[in-house]
Design an enzyme around this catalytic site. Structure first.
Site, short mmCIF file in Angstrom:
data_model
loop_
_atom_site.label_atom_id
_atom_site.label_comp_id
_atom_site.label_asym_id
_atom_site.label_seq_id
_atom_site.Cartn_x
_atom_site.Cartn_y
_atom_site.Cartn_z
N ASP A 17 0.82 -1.21 0.00
CA ASP A 17 0.00 0.00 0.00
C ASP A 17 0.86 1.27 0.00
O ASP A 17 1.97 1.27 0.52
CB ASP A 17 -0.94 -0.03 1.22
CG ASP A 17 -2.09 0.95 1.08
OD1 ASP A 17 -2.34 1.43 -0.05
OD2 ASP A 17 -2.75 1.24 2.10
N ASN A 19 1.26 3.40 -2.92
CA ASN A 19 1.78 3.79 -4.24
C ASN A 19 1.33 5.20 -4.63
O ASN A 19 2.11 6.02 -5.11
CB ASN A 19 1.30 2.82 -5.33
CG ASN A 19 1.90 1.44 -5.19
OD1 ASN A 19 2.78 1.23 -4.35
ND2 ASN A 19 1.42 0.51 -5.99
N ARG A 30 -0.61 9.27 -9.84
CA ARG A 30 -0.65 8.04 -9.04
C ARG A 30 -0.02 6.85 -9.74
O ARG A 30 0.64 6.01 -9.10
CB ARG A 30 -2.11 7.69 -8.70
CG ARG A 30 -2.81 8.64 -7.77
CD ARG A 30 -4.26 8.19 -7.56
NE ARG A 30 -4.31 6.82 -7.08
CZ ARG A 30 -4.18 6.47 -5.80
NH1 ARG A 30 -4.00 7.39 -4.89
NH2 ARG A 30 -4.25 5.21 -5.45
N HIS A 34 2.46 3.16 -9.00
CA HIS A 34 2.20 1.74 -9.31
C HIS A 34 3.37 1.14 -10.11
O HIS A 34 3.74 0.00 -9.91
CB HIS A 34 0.90 1.60 -10.11
CG HIS A 34 -0.31 2.00 -9.33
ND1 HIS A 34 -0.50 1.64 -8.01
CD2 HIS A 34 -1.41 2.72 -9.68
CE1 HIS A 34 -1.65 2.13 -7.59
NE2 HIS A 34 -2.23 2.80 -8.58
N ASN A 65 -11.11 -2.35 -5.33
CA ASN A 65 -10.31 -1.51 -6.22
C ASN A 65 -10.99 -1.23 -7.57
O ASN A 65 -10.56 -0.34 -8.32
CB ASN A 65 -8.91 -2.10 -6.45
CG ASN A 65 -8.00 -2.00 -5.24
OD1 ASN A 65 -7.13 -2.85 -5.03
ND2 ASN A 65 -8.17 -0.99 -4.40
C1 IPE Z 1 -5.56 -2.68 -0.23
O1 IPE Z 1 -5.16 -1.37 -0.41
C2 IPE Z 1 -5.59 -3.43 -1.53
C3 IPE Z 1 -4.31 -3.68 -2.16
C4 IPE Z 1 -3.13 -3.42 -1.67
C5 IPE Z 1 -4.38 -4.34 -3.44
P1 IPE Z 1 -6.21 -0.19 -0.60
O2 IPE Z 1 -5.42 1.06 -0.70
O3 IPE Z 1 -7.12 -0.51 -1.70
O4 IPE Z 1 -7.04 -0.25 0.77
P2 IPE Z 1 -7.79 0.91 1.57
O5 IPE Z 1 -8.66 1.61 0.59
O6 IPE Z 1 -6.75 1.81 2.15
O7 IPE Z 1 -8.53 0.19 2.63
C1 IPE Z 2 -1.52 0.18 -3.36
O1 IPE Z 2 -1.29 1.55 -3.39
C2 IPE Z 2 -1.75 -0.41 -4.74
C3 IPE Z 2 -3.12 -0.91 -4.97
C4 IPE Z 2 -4.10 -0.85 -4.13
C5 IPE Z 2 -3.36 -1.47 -6.26
P1 IPE Z 2 -2.48 2.60 -3.44
O2 IPE Z 2 -2.82 2.86 -4.86
O3 IPE Z 2 -3.60 2.13 -2.60
O4 IPE Z 2 -1.78 3.87 -2.83
P2 IPE Z 2 -2.45 4.90 -1.80
O5 IPE Z 2 -2.94 4.10 -0.65
O6 IPE Z 2 -3.55 5.59 -2.53
O7 IPE Z 2 -1.34 5.80 -1.42
MG MG Z 3 -4.04 2.40 -0.65
#
Ligand code: IPE
Ligand code: IPE
Ligand code: MG
Length: 239
Positions: A17, A19, A30, A34, A65
């Protein structure tokens, strides 16, 4: 503290988490987060294999997601396809068995084909199992198992009194994968976000504020050392 190579976990699960926030903090879109995150995942997979940890699950795409912007979802799919294409020869070389964990069929057809191909081609590899949680949700995993079991009961193949923990586990997306010993979540969020629920019942939890794109070998070793310092009692009393 040094890492004890004789006391490694059997299964490490990671919620990758942060990214988006990593990219934002650099004034980037964003999706750059990734992209960098996918490179980090490669390194951590390699390190896990090198250490001889037999199972690794990376949470890559949750059921929730789908609610992200279409463009971001497309980039995630593209990075996944790119990863599978480029890494297949490496997986063969390193003896990594690949498994998609989740409702994969709901992904675009091309990606589904690719996932199945890599699963098939790597199925006899023995050094490490890499599970990528894709279109995965812990609640949905449990409900799916309940539905499959209900069908078996309805057809008379299974009787309710025989639904033990072991039997139940066979209907989850992870029938042949031991439960994680260690869960790592990056980016400072202190939640499970509908990842493995049944499977995490006795897992040791490790949270770090580091965003996933900044996670590295050193941070990984720190998490593993923290795990090695835990006393896992499983409800018992240790002398
Ligand atoms: C959890 O992260 C899912 C993945 C890492 C694939 P999210 O960023 O989607 O989770 P929340 O929204 O903070 O709960
Ligand atoms: C985790 O990073 C990757 C996925 C959930 C696919 P995020 O995209 O959730 O990054 P933040 O949490 O918004 O910083
Ligand atoms: Mg996240």
């Amino acid at each position: 503290m040094e890492l004890d190579l004789k006391k490694l976990p059997t299964h490490v699960a990671i919620i990758m988490d942060g990214n988006g926030r990593w990219a934002k903090s650099r004034g980037l879109p964003r999706v750059y987060g990734h992209k960098k995150g996918a490179e980090v995942a490669r390194n951590i997979i390699d390190k896990t294999c090198e250490l001889g940890i037999p199972y690794l699950t990376l949470f890559a795409f949750s059921k929730e997601n789908w609610q992200r912007p279409e463009h971001e979802i497309q980039v995630l799919f593209m990075l996944l396809e790119d990863y599978l294409n480029k890494e297949l020869p490496e997986m063969q070389k390193k003896g990594i068995r690949f498994r998609g964990v989740g409702d994969i069929e709901e992904f675009p057809e091309r990606l589904v084909k690719k996932i199945k191909e890599v699963e098939e081609k790597t199925k006899n590899n023995k050094n490490m199992t890499l599970c990528l949680a894709l279109n995965y949700g812990g609640k949905q995993d449990i409900l799916r198992a309940v539905r499959l079991i209900a069908e078996k009961v309805k057809s008379g193949e299974l009787s309710p009194e025989n639904i033990s923990e072991e039997v139940f586990k066979k209907y989850l997306h992870t029938p042949d994968i031991p439960d994680p010993d260690l869960l790592i979540r990056t980016s400072g969020e202190l939640r499970i976000s509908n990842f493995y629920l049944f499977q995490l019942a006795y897992t040791e939890l490790y949270f770090t504020p580091v965003f996933w794109p900044d996670f590295n070998e050193e941070e990984y070793i720190k998490a593993l050392i923290s795990y090695q310092q835990r006393e896992r009692r499983f409800g018992k009393v240790n002398d």
